[in-house]
Motif scaffolding. Sequence first.
Motif, PDB file in Angstrom:
ATOM      1  N   GLU A 133       0.831  -1.206   0.000  1.00 24.48           N
ATOM      2  CA  GLU A 133       0.000   0.000   0.000  1.00 24.48           C
ATOM      3  C   GLU A 133       0.865   1.255   0.000  1.00 24.48           C
ATOM      4  O   GLU A 133       0.573   2.221  -0.729  1.00 24.48           O
ATOM      5  CB  GLU A 133      -0.931   0.007   1.214  1.00 24.48           C
ATOM      6  CG  GLU A 133      -1.808   1.251   1.337  1.00 24.48           C
ATOM      7  CD  GLU A 133      -2.775   1.433   0.172  1.00 24.48           C
ATOM      8  OE1 GLU A 133      -3.306   2.559   0.027  1.00 24.48           O
ATOM      9  OE2 GLU A 133      -3.004   0.479  -0.599  1.00 24.48           O
ATOM     10  N   ALA A 134       1.940   1.264   0.789  1.00 22.02           N
ATOM     11  CA  ALA A 134       2.847   2.416   0.781  1.00 22.02           C
ATOM     12  C   ALA A 134       3.450   2.610  -0.608  1.00 22.02           C
ATOM     13  O   ALA A 134       3.581   3.739  -1.095  1.00 22.02           O
ATOM     14  CB  ALA A 134       3.948   2.230   1.825  1.00 22.02           C
ATOM     15  N   ALA A 135       3.820   1.502  -1.269  1.00 18.43           N
ATOM     16  CA  ALA A 135       4.377   1.596  -2.629  1.00 18.43           C
ATOM     17  C   ALA A 135       3.344   2.152  -3.599  1.00 18.43           C
ATOM     18  O   ALA A 135       3.673   2.959  -4.480  1.00 18.43           O
ATOM     19  CB  ALA A 135       4.855   0.222  -3.085  1.00 18.43           C
ATOM     20  N   ARG A 136       2.088   1.747  -3.443  1.00 18.73           N
ATOM     21  CA  ARG A 136       1.040   2.269  -4.318  1.00 18.73           C
ATOM     22  C   ARG A 136       0.817   3.760  -4.094  1.00 18.73           C
ATOM     23  O   ARG A 136       0.598   4.528  -5.039  1.00 18.73           O
ATOM     24  CB  ARG A 136      -0.265   1.500  -4.100  1.00 18.73           C
ATOM     25  CG  ARG A 136      -0.290   0.115  -4.731  1.00 18.73           C
ATOM     26  CD  ARG A 136      -1.668  -0.493  -4.678  1.00 18.73           C
ATOM     27  NE  ARG A 136      -2.029  -0.902  -3.331  1.00 18.73           N
ATOM     28  CZ  ARG A 136      -1.851  -2.122  -2.837  1.00 18.73           C
ATOM     29  NH1 ARG A 136      -1.300  -3.066  -3.579  1.00 18.73           N
ATOM     30  NH2 ARG A 136      -2.229  -2.413  -1.613  1.00 18.73           N
ATOM     31  N   ILE A 137       0.861   4.195  -2.833  1.00 18.78           N
ATOM     32  CA  ILE A 137       0.667   5.611  -2.526  1.00 18.78           C
ATOM     33  C   ILE A 137       1.768   6.451  -3.168  1.00 18.78           C
ATOM     34  O   ILE A 137       1.520   7.512  -3.740  1.00 18.78           O
ATOM     35  CB  ILE A 137       0.638   5.825  -0.994  1.00 18.78           C
ATOM     36  CG1 ILE A 137      -0.628   5.214  -0.385  1.00 18.78           C
ATOM     37  CG2 ILE A 137       0.702   7.327  -0.651  1.00 18.78           C
ATOM     38  CD1 ILE A 137      -0.617   5.164   1.128  1.00 18.78           C
ATOM     39  N   LEU A 138       3.013   5.975  -3.058  1.00 16.60           N
ATOM     40  CA  LEU A 138       4.161   6.764  -3.516  1.00 16.60           C
ATOM     41  C   LEU A 138       4.474   6.572  -5.002  1.00 16.60           C
ATOM     42  O   LEU A 138       5.219   7.363  -5.580  1.00 16.60           O
ATOM     43  CB  LEU A 138       5.393   6.397  -2.696  1.00 16.60           C
ATOM     44  CG  LEU A 138       5.346   6.831  -1.226  1.00 16.60           C
ATOM     45  CD1 LEU A 138       6.511   6.222  -0.465  1.00 16.60           C
ATOM     46  CD2 LEU A 138       5.365   8.345  -1.103  1.00 16.60           C
ATOM     47  N   GLY A 139       3.911   5.543  -5.610  1.00 17.30           N
ATOM     48  CA  GLY A 139       4.227   5.230  -7.001  1.00 17.30           C
ATOM     49  C   GLY A 139       4.104   6.395  -7.964  1.00 17.30           C
ATOM     50  O   GLY A 139       4.994   6.611  -8.801  1.00 17.30           O
ATOM     51  N   PRO A 140       3.029   7.203  -7.891  1.00 14.59           N
ATOM     52  CA  PRO A 140       2.882   8.316  -8.840  1.00 14.59           C
ATOM     53  C   PRO A 140       3.837   9.486  -8.613  1.00 14.59           C
ATOM     54  O   PRO A 140       3.947  10.364  -9.466  1.00 14.59           O
ATOM     55  CB  PRO A 140       1.421   8.768  -8.620  1.00 14.59           C
ATOM     56  CG  PRO A 140       0.750   7.619  -7.941  1.00 14.59           C
ATOM     57  CD  PRO A 140       1.805   6.997  -7.104  1.00 14.59           C
ATOM     58  N   ALA A 141       4.507   9.552  -7.465  1.00 17.87           N
ATOM     59  CA  ALA A 141       5.388  10.691  -7.154  1.00 17.87           C
ATOM     60  C   ALA A 141       6.684  10.561  -7.956  1.00 17.87           C
ATOM     61  O   ALA A 141       7.497   9.673  -7.706  1.00 17.87           O
ATOM     62  CB  ALA A 141       5.679  10.746  -5.660  1.00 17.87           C
ATOM     63  N   LYS A 142       6.904  11.477  -8.889  1.00 15.15           N
ATOM     64  CA  LYS A 142       8.041  11.372  -9.804  1.00 15.15           C
ATOM     65  C   LYS A 142       9.385  11.574  -9.113  1.00 15.15           C
ATOM     66  O   LYS A 142      10.416  11.096  -9.583  1.00 15.15           O
ATOM     67  CB  LYS A 142       7.879  12.376 -10.938  1.00 15.15           C
ATOM     68  CG  LYS A 142       6.686  12.079 -11.837  1.00 15.15           C
ATOM     69  CD  LYS A 142       6.562  13.076 -12.966  1.00 15.15           C
ATOM     70  CE  LYS A 142       5.379  12.748 -13.865  1.00 15.15           C
ATOM     71  NZ  LYS A 142       5.228  13.724 -14.972  1.00 15.15           N
ATOM     72  N   SER A 143       9.392  12.286  -7.979  1.00 11.09           N
ATOM     73  CA  SER A 143      10.665  12.567  -7.314  1.00 11.09           C
ATOM     74  C   SER A 143      11.017  11.518  -6.257  1.00 11.09           C
ATOM     75  O   SER A 143      11.999  11.653  -5.544  1.00 11.09           O
ATOM     76  CB  SER A 143      10.617  13.943  -6.654  1.00 11.09           C
ATOM     77  OG  SER A 143       9.659  13.962  -5.610  1.00 11.09           O
ATOM     78  N   ILE A 144      10.206  10.470  -6.146  1.00  8.29           N
ATOM     79  CA  ILE A 144      10.422   9.435  -5.137  1.00  8.29           C
ATOM     80  C   ILE A 144      10.845   8.135  -5.814  1.00  8.29           C
ATOM     81  O   ILE A 144      10.189   7.655  -6.747  1.00  8.29           O
ATOM     82  CB  ILE A 144       9.138   9.168  -4.319  1.00  8.29           C
ATOM     83  CG1 ILE A 144       8.585  10.462  -3.720  1.00  8.29           C
ATOM     84  CG2 ILE A 144       9.400   8.137  -3.228  1.00  8.29           C
ATOM     85  CD1 ILE A 144       9.455  11.096  -2.668  1.00  8.29           C
ATOM     86  N   GLU A 145      11.954   7.568  -5.354  1.00  4.65           N
ATOM     87  CA  GLU A 145      12.333   6.214  -5.761  1.00  4.65           C
ATOM     88  C   GLU A 145      11.841   5.252  -4.694  1.00  4.65           C
ATOM     89  O   GLU A 145      12.209   5.387  -3.522  1.00  4.65           O
ATOM     90  CB  GLU A 145      13.839   6.081  -5.923  1.00  4.65           C
ATOM     91  CG  GLU A 145      14.262   4.670  -6.341  1.00  4.65           C
ATOM     92  CD  GLU A 145      15.764   4.509  -6.457  1.00  4.65           C
ATOM     93  OE1 GLU A 145      16.206   3.382  -6.752  1.00  4.65           O
ATOM     94  OE2 GLU A 145      16.492   5.507  -6.258  1.00  4.65           O
ATOM     95  N   VAL A 146      10.998   4.316  -5.072  1.00  5.19           N
ATOM     96  CA  VAL A 146      10.438   3.342  -4.129  1.00  5.19           C
ATOM     97  C   VAL A 146      11.177   2.020  -4.269  1.00  5.19           C
ATOM     98  O   VAL A 146      11.288   1.472  -5.379  1.00  5.19           O
ATOM     99  CB  VAL A 146       8.928   3.134  -4.367  1.00  5.19           C
ATOM    100  CG1 VAL A 146       8.374   2.106  -3.377  1.00  5.19           C
ATOM    101  CG2 VAL A 146       8.176   4.448  -4.238  1.00  5.19           C
ATOM    102  N   VAL A 147      11.683   1.515  -3.149  1.00 11.16           N
ATOM    103  CA  VAL A 147      12.358   0.217  -3.124  1.00 11.16           C
ATOM    104  C   VAL A 147      11.496  -0.714  -2.278  1.00 11.16           C
ATOM    105  O   VAL A 147      11.322  -0.495  -1.074  1.00 11.16           O
ATOM    106  CB  VAL A 147      13.769   0.332  -2.524  1.00 11.16           C
ATOM    107  CG1 VAL A 147      14.438  -1.041  -2.484  1.00 11.16           C
ATOM    108  CG2 VAL A 147      14.610   1.323  -3.318  1.00 11.16           C
TER     109      VAL A 147
END
Length: 271
Positions: A133-147
Amino acid sequence: MSKTRPSDAAVEQRRQEILDHVIATGEVRIDDLTSRFGVSLMTMHRDLDDLADRRLLRKLRGKVEAYPATTMESAARFRDTFNQATKDALGEAAAAHVHSGQTVFVDDSTTLFPLVRRLGQVEDLTVITNSLEAARILGPAKSIEVVLAGGRYHHEFDSCAGPDVVAFLDRTHADIAFVSVAAVAVGRLFHPVQDYAELKKAALRTADRNVLVVDNSKFGRTATYAYGDIGDYDLLITDEETPTEEIEAALTAGTAIEQVECAPEGPEYEF
């Protein structure tokens, strides 16, 4: 003479305790719940109807029962909506400790989702998480790299845990880590699932600075697996309703404390 009606927060707290009892017992007579919680039969039916409407338990003739295959999932869905105003205030306070360019770890606790939503507004972050869920929330943010820390998937928490996740965290580094906790009792931390207890210990090793974000409803509780104490964390962010003895336990352990003033969860009425 007018009678004061409990606040919405007090009603939700009682409903969480009812749900916890039904999950622990499996099946309970409604009359027994009325006696246990000291409310009228009409009030208990209102509480149970609300929980049944949310598909958190099954209401039958004269009794209620937990959904056997989804009890943990039910509890997770309840936690996601419980104490929401308080969690939002805690998330805002936690976000103030995050700065552009950092690597941040957040675990799958629903308490942290308001923080996660705010992370999307910070430039150039790397966010490590085991939460889908955290990855889904942050996925659209272009300045965030999600690991995403992958491993054994637990549907009830919509996240990954287990040895693979622990090994991954031991190979990574974060500037700051935010976790929450299922239960705290006089400074001792608990979780009902061993894999998640081990994950939270691994998160401590991953980060230079560790922050525990906990709302007042988690204090004074225990669960099956004890995995550390509050002194393992650099900072505790909690709200002003947290019991005094728990604040004292954190101070004694040497943990810094930030108590957040929260708006009431709901108004009180008279009728």
